[in-house]
Design a protein around this motif. Structure first.
Motif, PDB file in Angstrom:
ATOM      1  N   TRP A  24      49.542 109.824  81.904  1.00 38.90           N
ATOM      2  CA  TRP A  24      50.407 110.323  80.983  1.00 38.90           C
ATOM      3  C   TRP A  24      50.893 109.237  80.077  1.00 38.90           C
ATOM      4  N   THR A 324      59.096 125.988  72.507  1.00 35.87           N
ATOM      5  CA  THR A 324      59.322 126.055  74.066  1.00 35.87           C
ATOM      6  C   THR A 324      59.534 127.486  74.584  1.00 35.87           C
ATOM      7  N   CYS A 363      49.163 111.893  76.852  1.00 31.43           N
ATOM      8  CA  CYS A 363      49.868 113.126  76.352  1.00 31.43           C
ATOM      9  C   CYS A 363      51.086 112.539  75.508  1.00 31.43           C
ATOM     10  N   ILE A 364      52.181 112.431  76.100  1.00 31.09           N
ATOM     11  CA  ILE A 364      53.430 112.354  75.530  1.00 31.09           C
ATOM     12  C   ILE A 364      54.162 110.790  75.729  1.00 31.09           C
ATOM     13  N   THR A 366      56.344 107.531  76.548  1.00 31.92           N
ATOM     14  CA  THR A 366      57.689 107.652  77.122  1.00 31.92           C
ATOM     15  C   THR A 366      58.402 106.613  76.381  1.00 31.92           C
ATOM     16  N   SER A 378      60.250 112.298  71.823  1.00 37.01           N
ATOM     17  CA  SER A 378      59.795 112.559  72.780  1.00 37.01           C
ATOM     18  C   SER A 378      59.710 113.968  73.301  1.00 37.01           C
ATOM     19  N   CYS A 382      56.623 116.749  73.291  1.00 37.59           N
ATOM     20  CA  CYS A 382      56.277 117.638  74.622  1.00 37.59           C
ATOM     21  C   CYS A 382      56.303 119.051  74.061  1.00 37.59           C
ATOM     22  N   SER A 386      52.767 121.441  74.225  1.00 40.68           N
ATOM     23  CA  SER A 386      52.758 122.606  75.204  1.00 40.68           C
ATOM     24  C   SER A 386      52.272 123.880  74.126  1.00 40.68           C
ATOM     25  N   CYS A 511      53.124 123.194  81.996  1.00 45.99           N
ATOM     26  CA  CYS A 511      52.991 121.779  81.272  1.00 45.99           C
ATOM     27  C   CYS A 511      53.985 121.010  80.936  1.00 45.99           C
ATOM     28  N   PHE A 512      54.998 122.077  80.045  1.00 43.63           N
ATOM     29  CA  PHE A 512      56.093 121.248  79.567  1.00 43.63           C
ATOM     30  C   PHE A 512      57.068 120.919  80.654  1.00 43.63           C
ATOM     31  N   TRP A 515      56.114 117.803  82.165  1.00 43.84           N
ATOM     32  CA  TRP A 515      56.134 116.478  81.493  1.00 43.84           C
ATOM     33  C   TRP A 515      57.713 116.211  81.343  1.00 43.84           C
ATOM     34  N   LEU A 519      59.565 112.834  82.112  1.00 48.03           N
ATOM     35  CA  LEU A 519      60.237 112.139  80.934  1.00 48.03           C
ATOM     36  C   LEU A 519      61.605 111.964  81.087  1.00 48.03           C
TER      37      LEU A 519
END
Length: 527
Positions: A24, A324, A363-364, A366, A378, A382, A386, A511-512, A515, A519
């Motif tokens: 990640w 989201t 992915c995202i 940090t 950030s 995400c 997603s 997924c969101f 993450w 995070l």
């Protein structure tokens, strides 16, 4: 019981859900993924702006209504702040009064009953109002008369010496008190409009009488002409500063569900009012012993608002919420409002963002690896990622084989729940499928949960049973839903059956949430 054997398919390619925390934080993200996310944001935001953001505001209000960590006292104080702030109070106060008229008119009824003489102006020169309130006579007699009709008949008998001659009858001659006393249904022959007009001019005692006052106490009269009574009570609130009215409003705001108040009141606010509401929320959020994002979908929003409310613009919040909490509606919006070119760009970006390559497995970013990117950026990234996954799954994942390929390629364990019957005692820890598809599929079954049906989130203006995204973009999706079984997934502990129609939203949301779990500790927002 066996797990369903995976049928290989190359039509989707390998879609990466980025559920492995070890990849990640890959540095490759800044070079590869971030520009794609920025392009995706640009296309989506342009579409939302073209629509005037009206739908996005409704989505945000709906999401805010799902916040569950504000007490009754807290929500009362939150809305009272709006009611006591200029010019926001002029937007929300009429809506509060309208809601009380609809839900609990009897709470304000006694207040207007004490001011019954003020209603002379309400009825003067308005036959419609007169007939609506005073024409409710009954053929069953006095016990059946209601509202103003009951008040008029009772007052006329009790005070017949001063008002009987003001009663106007439809026949050739009038009726005596003695005759009407024995046959009270004769009031059906009363010329209501002319009689009330006479009372307005010649019988002022009626309008302050006990009989007329009693007819007002249930508050039914408010719905005859809400705008008139809203103006009347606004004067009571802000000109007379009548404490009785404020007490009713305070009790009402504390007692009603927070969701109902938000859905009815927030839509009336302009950007300044909505900004004030959002900025005030953190003060009333109840402190939790442990911050997490494993609960309701709005929990990440509550945590973010408590930490970043002052830094969040309304535009950023509208975008993040659409990506989201309202991702399914946003896909619908893109499908309906976007041009072929715009949808083509989104389709390509979604493919590039979720596709696996040897050079981009992250992915995202940090905060630690990308200190220049603020925490809100950030979180937004995400959300964009997603949503891209949701979009691609909605378009491309239209067969059981493709879904099982996604599950297998991303470490999601699954059981095809309709094809196989679970053992009466459930699955045990030492259960292992005969076909592990390259991995152990030990499943801990929660007894009794395998029969639970999924409850869809509802929205005031959205029906998930008629989803143009899934039915139009993926033409065979609904037919496949009927033919294919549902799956039990490890994503929620095998507690819910998921079908092809609802899986894109569930998987992207999973997924969101995953993450955010990674995070938030890095942002100091979770313990």
């Amino acid at each position: 019981m066996k797990l369903r054997r995976l049928r290989k398919s190359s039509t989707l390619g390998m879609l990466q859900l980025f559920l492995d925390e070890t990849t990640w934080d890959d540095d490759e993200f800044l070079m590869h993924k971030l520009p794609l996310l920025e392009k995706l944001q640009s296309v989506i935001w342009s579409l939302m702006m073209a629509g005037g953001l009206s739908e996005a505001r409704l989505w945000l209000c709906y999401t805010l209504s799902a916040i569950s960590s504000i007490s009754g006292r807290g929500q009362r104080d939150l809305f009272l702040k709006l009611l006591n702030t200029n010019p926001v109070r002029l937007q929300i106060a009429p809506q509060v009064l309208q809601l009380i008229f609809e839900k609990q008119p009897h709470k304000l009824g006694p207040i207007i009953a004490k001011k019954s003489s003020k209603l002379v102006n309400y009825f003067e020169g308005d036959p419609r109002r007169i007939l609506h309130w005073f024409s409710n006579f009954s053929s069953s007699g006095d016990v059946g008369h209601v509202k103003g009709a009951k008040a008029l008949s009772q007052f006329a008998f009790i005070n017949r010496d001063i008002c009987w001659e003001e009663l106007e009858w439809k026949g050739k001659h009038g009726q005596s008190p003695a005759m009407v006393a024995t046959k009270p249904h004769y009031f059906l022959a009363l010329d209501v409009q002319r009689t009330v007009e006479n009372f307005l001019e010649y019988v002022p005692e009626f309008w302050s009488s006990h009989e007329f006052s009693e007819s007002l106490k249930d508050g039914d009269i408010f719905l005859n002409d809400p705008s008139y009574f809203i103006d009347l009570f606004l004067d009571c609130m802000y000109e007379e500063k009548l404490q009785e009215v404020w007490e009713v409003i305070e009790d009402f705001l504390a007692e009603q569900p927070f969701s109902l108040l938000c859905q009815h009141l927030l839509t009336s606010l302009d950007e300044q009012g909505l900004r004030l509401f959002i900025d005030s929320i953190p003060r009333y959020l109840e402190t939790k012993s442990k911050s997490s994002v494993s609960g309701p979908a709005t929990e990440w929003l509550e945590i973010s608002l408590s930490k970043f409310s002052a830094s969040m613009t309304i535009d950023n919040l509208l975008l993040l919420n659409a990506l989201t909490n309202q991702s399914r509606q946003l896909i619908r919006f893109v499908k309906e409002e976007g041009s072929d070119e715009e949808k083509g760009k989104i389709r390509e970006l979604a493919h590039q963002l979720s596709d696996v390559s040897d050079t981009a497995k992250s992915c995202i970013p940090t905060v630690k690896e990308a200190p220049a990117i603020k925490a809100l950026e950030s979180i937004k990234n995400c959300g964009l990622m997603s949503w891209a996954i949701h979009f691609r799954l909605s378009e491309k994942c239209v067969t059981p084989a493709l879904w099982e390929s996604v599950f297998t390629g991303n470490g999601i364990k699954f059981v095809q729940s309709e094809q196989y019957t679970l053992p009466p005692d459930g699955l045990t820890d030492d259960y292992e499928s005969e076909d592990t598809v390259g991995r152990s599929t030990s499943i801990k079954h929660r007894k009794g949960k395998h029969r639970k049906k999924r409850k869809l989130r509802s929205s005031p203006d959205v029906s998930y049973d008629d989803d143009p995204v899934n039915s139009t973009w993926s033409t065979s999706l609904l037919d496949l839903h009927a033919e294919a079984g549902d799956w039990l997934l490890s994503t929620d502990g095998y507690s819910t059956r998921w079908n092809i129609k609802d899986l894109p939203e569930h998987i992207s949301s999973h997924c969101f949430t995953t993450w955010m779990k990674w995070l938030f500790p890095k942002l100091g927002l979770a313990s």
